[in-house]
Scaffold this motif. Structure first.
Motif, short mmCIF file in Angstrom:
data_model
loop_
_atom_site.label_atom_id
_atom_site.label_comp_id
_atom_site.label_asym_id
_atom_site.label_seq_id
_atom_site.Cartn_x
_atom_site.Cartn_y
_atom_site.Cartn_z
N GLY A 108 0.81 -1.21 0.00
CA GLY A 108 0.00 0.00 0.00
C GLY A 108 0.84 1.26 0.00
O GLY A 108 2.07 1.22 -0.15
N SER A 109 0.16 2.38 0.17
CA SER A 109 0.80 3.70 0.17
C SER A 109 1.18 4.10 1.58
O SER A 109 0.56 3.67 2.54
CB SER A 109 -0.14 4.74 -0.43
N PHE A 110 2.19 4.94 1.68
CA PHE A 110 2.61 5.45 2.98
C PHE A 110 3.08 6.88 2.83
O PHE A 110 3.48 7.31 1.74
CB PHE A 110 3.73 4.60 3.59
N THR A 111 3.02 7.63 3.91
CA THR A 111 3.58 8.98 3.99
C THR A 111 4.19 9.14 5.37
O THR A 111 3.54 8.84 6.37
CB THR A 111 2.50 10.05 3.78
N ARG A 112 5.41 9.59 5.41
CA ARG A 112 6.08 9.90 6.68
C ARG A 112 6.60 11.32 6.58
O ARG A 112 7.12 11.73 5.53
CB ARG A 112 7.26 8.94 6.92
N SER A 113 6.46 12.08 7.65
CA SER A 113 6.98 13.45 7.65
C SER A 113 7.78 13.69 8.92
O SER A 113 7.48 13.12 9.97
CB SER A 113 5.85 14.47 7.52
N PHE A 114 8.79 14.54 8.78
CA PHE A 114 9.69 14.86 9.88
C PHE A 114 9.92 16.36 9.89
O PHE A 114 10.10 16.97 8.85
CB PHE A 114 11.04 14.15 9.70
N THR A 115 9.91 16.94 11.09
CA THR A 115 10.21 18.36 11.23
C THR A 115 11.68 18.50 11.61
O THR A 115 12.14 17.90 12.58
CB THR A 115 9.33 18.99 12.32
#
Length: 163
Positions: A108-115
């Motif tokens: 499937g799809s994934f999204t990870r974000s980091f500040t």
């Protein structure tokens, strides 16, 4: 060695020829009820890659295990102080008549974000996907890198300071 137990579409198990109480106990101890609750109405698990984030003296380095993710299915963006990694891992085609005894891989799809902290050099960020491992390196600007401060020696009575 463990016996394979075929599960039907409804989830029930076919009876085994041999009853092994130790095997039954091992199966019960590995049971994850909340994982099965999350799968109601679905046949696959969500793909959520694991990341490793570290800071070196020169950069911030992000590493992720992305086996089976193709380069065209991956997008990496850096907007201000936000790093976003988005992608997908496609499910393999199932052939008619194939029988699965275990189906644990996720797709499937994934999204990870980091500040990121202030002081990153977005213009010189680099990313590489090699052997299923994504490495993103975001250097620090020179003005935010640690600087060593020299200690001045204490002057003894009668000594002149060097200019």
């Amino acid at each position: 060695m463990a016996n394979l137990i075929r599960r039907t579409e409804s989830g029930s198990m076919e009876p085994s020829r041999f009853f092994d109480p130790f095997e039954l106990m091992r199966d019960v101890m590995r049971w994850e009820p909340f994982r099965e609750l999350g799968m109601l109405g679905r046949h696959e698990l969500a793909f959520v890659p694991s990341f490793e984030v570290k800071e070196t003296k020169d950069a911030y380095v992000f590493k992720a295990d992305l086996p089976g993710v193709r380069e065209p299915d991956l997008e990496i963006s850096l907007t201000g102080a936000r790093l976003m990694v988005t992608g997908k891992r496609e499910e393999e085609k199932k052939e008619e008549g194939e029988r699965y005894y275990a189906y644990e891989r996720s797709y499937g799809s994934f999204t990870r974000s980091f500040t990121l902290p202030e002081g990153v050099d977005a213009e010189h960020a680099e990313a590489e996907l090699k052997n299923g491992v994504l490495t993103v390196s975001i250097p620090k600007r020179p003005e935010v890198k640690p600087k060593k401060i020299e200690l001045k020696a204490e002057l003894k009575a009668g000594e002149k300071a060097k200019a």
